[in-house]
Scaffold this motif. Sequence first.
Motif, PDB file in Angstrom:
ATOM      1  N   GLN A  17       0.874  -1.166   0.000  1.00 56.52           N
ATOM      2  CA  GLN A  17       0.000   0.000   0.000  1.00 56.52           C
ATOM      3  C   GLN A  17       0.916   1.222   0.000  1.00 56.52           C
ATOM      4  O   GLN A  17       1.771   1.358   0.885  1.00 56.52           O
ATOM      5  N   VAL A  18       0.748   2.083  -0.998  1.00 53.48           N
ATOM      6  CA  VAL A  18       1.611   3.254  -1.148  1.00 53.48           C
ATOM      7  C   VAL A  18       0.816   4.495  -0.762  1.00 53.48           C
ATOM      8  O   VAL A  18      -0.290   4.710  -1.253  1.00 53.48           O
ATOM      9  N   PHE A  19       1.396   5.300   0.120  1.00 52.26           N
ATOM     10  CA  PHE A  19       0.792   6.559   0.544  1.00 52.26           C
ATOM     11  C   PHE A  19       1.614   7.679  -0.078  1.00 52.26           C
ATOM     12  O   PHE A  19       2.789   7.845   0.245  1.00 52.26           O
ATOM     13  N   GLY A  20       1.016   8.415  -0.997  1.00 52.25           N
ATOM     14  CA  GLY A  20       1.763   9.452  -1.697  1.00 52.25           C
ATOM     15  C   GLY A  20       1.031  10.774  -1.755  1.00 52.25           C
ATOM     16  O   GLY A  20      -0.191  10.830  -1.684  1.00 52.25           O
ATOM     17  N   GLU A  22       2.199  15.295  -2.856  1.00 52.48           N
ATOM     18  CA  GLU A  22       3.150  16.119  -3.604  1.00 52.48           C
ATOM     19  C   GLU A  22       4.572  16.048  -3.045  1.00 52.48           C
ATOM     20  O   GLU A  22       5.537  16.385  -3.724  1.00 52.48           O
ATOM     21  N   ARG A  23       4.750  15.564  -1.823  1.00 44.40           N
ATOM     22  CA  ARG A  23       6.083  15.465  -1.214  1.00 44.40           C
ATOM     23  C   ARG A  23       6.817  14.195  -1.611  1.00 44.40           C
ATOM     24  O   ARG A  23       8.026  14.108  -1.493  1.00 44.40           O
ATOM     25  N   GLY A  24       6.074  13.184  -2.072  1.00 46.68           N
ATOM     26  CA  GLY A  24       6.678  11.897  -2.401  1.00 46.68           C
ATOM     27  C   GLY A  24       5.766  10.762  -1.963  1.00 46.68           C
ATOM     28  O   GLY A  24       4.551  10.864  -2.080  1.00 46.68           O
ATOM     29  N   PHE A  25       6.332   9.681  -1.430  1.00 46.21           N
ATOM     30  CA  PHE A  25       5.513   8.549  -1.014  1.00 46.21           C
ATOM     31  C   PHE A  25       6.162   7.841   0.173  1.00 46.21           C
ATOM     32  O   PHE A  25       7.342   8.006   0.469  1.00 46.21           O
ATOM     33  N   PHE A  26       5.347   7.008   0.823  1.00 51.67           N
ATOM     34  CA  PHE A  26       5.798   6.111   1.878  1.00 51.67           C
ATOM     35  C   PHE A  26       5.127   4.769   1.638  1.00 51.67           C
ATOM     36  O   PHE A  26       3.959   4.710   1.255  1.00 51.67           O
ATOM     37  N   MET A  27       5.874   3.692   1.891  1.00 49.19           N
ATOM     38  CA  MET A  27       5.281   2.363   1.832  1.00 49.19           C
ATOM     39  C   MET A  27       6.064   1.441   2.751  1.00 49.19           C
ATOM     40  O   MET A  27       7.260   1.612   2.962  1.00 49.19           O
ATOM     41  N   GLU A  28       5.370   0.472   3.289  1.00 54.52           N
ATOM     42  CA  GLU A  28       6.009  -0.579   4.070  1.00 54.52           C
ATOM     43  C   GLU A  28       6.413  -1.671   3.082  1.00 54.52           C
ATOM     44  O   GLU A  28       5.595  -2.119   2.281  1.00 54.52           O
ATOM     45  N   THR A  29       7.680  -2.120   3.136  1.00 56.69           N
ATOM     46  CA  THR A  29       8.142  -3.120   2.176  1.00 56.69           C
ATOM     47  C   THR A  29       8.269  -4.507   2.781  1.00 56.69           C
ATOM     48  O   THR A  29       8.444  -5.477   2.046  1.00 56.69           O
ATOM     49  N   PHE A  30       8.186  -4.615   4.098  1.00 53.33           N
ATOM     50  CA  PHE A  30       8.271  -5.931   4.715  1.00 53.33           C
ATOM     51  C   PHE A  30       7.665  -5.875   6.108  1.00 53.33           C
ATOM     52  O   PHE A  30       7.891  -4.925   6.852  1.00 53.33           O
ATOM     53  N   HIS A  31       6.906  -6.910   6.447  1.00 55.56           N
ATOM     54  CA  HIS A  31       6.296  -7.057   7.771  1.00 55.56           C
ATOM     55  C   HIS A  31       6.339  -8.543   8.104  1.00 55.56           C
ATOM     56  O   HIS A  31       5.626  -9.340   7.487  1.00 55.56           O
ATOM     57  N   GLN A  32       7.176  -8.928   9.063  1.00 53.56           N
ATOM     58  CA  GLN A  32       7.468 -10.340   9.324  1.00 53.56           C
ATOM     59  C   GLN A  32       6.214 -11.178   9.581  1.00 53.56           C
ATOM     60  O   GLN A  32       6.032 -12.224   8.963  1.00 53.56           O
ATOM     61  N   SER A  33       5.328 -10.737  10.466  1.00 51.93           N
ATOM     62  CA  SER A  33       4.173 -11.581  10.801  1.00 51.93           C
ATOM     63  C   SER A  33       3.209 -11.721   9.616  1.00 51.93           C
ATOM     64  O   SER A  33       2.668 -12.806   9.385  1.00 51.93           O
ATOM     65  N   ASP A  34       3.000 -10.660   8.842  1.00 42.12           N
ATOM     66  CA  ASP A  34       2.158 -10.767   7.638  1.00 42.12           C
ATOM     67  C   ASP A  34       2.800 -11.694   6.614  1.00 42.12           C
ATOM     68  O   ASP A  34       2.123 -12.516   5.991  1.00 42.12           O
ATOM     69  N   PHE A  35       4.111 -11.552   6.446  1.00 46.31           N
ATOM     70  CA  PHE A  35       4.819 -12.405   5.505  1.00 46.31           C
ATOM     71  C   PHE A  35       4.682 -13.872   5.903  1.00 46.31           C
ATOM     72  O   PHE A  35       4.389 -14.726   5.068  1.00 46.31           O
TER      73      PHE A  35
END
Length: 183
Positions: A17-20, A22-35
Amino acid sequence: MKYEKLAIPDVVLITPQVFGDERGFFMETFHQSDFEQHCGNYQFVQDNHSKSKQGILRGLHYQHAKPQGKLVRVTQGEVFDVAVDLREQSPTFGQWIGEYLNSCNKKMLWVPPGFAHGFYVMSEEAEFQYKCTDYYHPGSEFSLLWSDEALNIEWPLVNGKLPQLSVKDDKECAFSWQHCPKF
């Protein structure tokens, strides 16, 4: 994150899920328990980062004695990423799956141990990052021939030109499907 099992169910496409704005974006790329919930109980021990130019094909690599699972993503450019099931007891043994990964779609691919893996660079250049479940062990590394007719991988070659390969990925050093060590 969205986890999608593909035609080979153990290979999972992960869309963050990407949160973006005009400043840019943030996203989580790894989450151990979800993985773990969606892909299995694996721990990562090594991170790798490569940069390649258009037309480079890296792979199809795997480690036999110390198999690696890989969580792969592209942070610049675009690649066509391929996983080949080498697990003889698997119902999808000998099948391959390919996905486009790029810096715009930000998708990741989970390739479990027991698979050969490779990618072909579609863009002018690409930066490719991946987490591994075991350390690199050159003594157990093999290359499966990217163009093996028995696999019939549909590589989307740019302008129909043959890819650039390393010595270990060339037909003189890589194994054909019928002769490669399997799991």
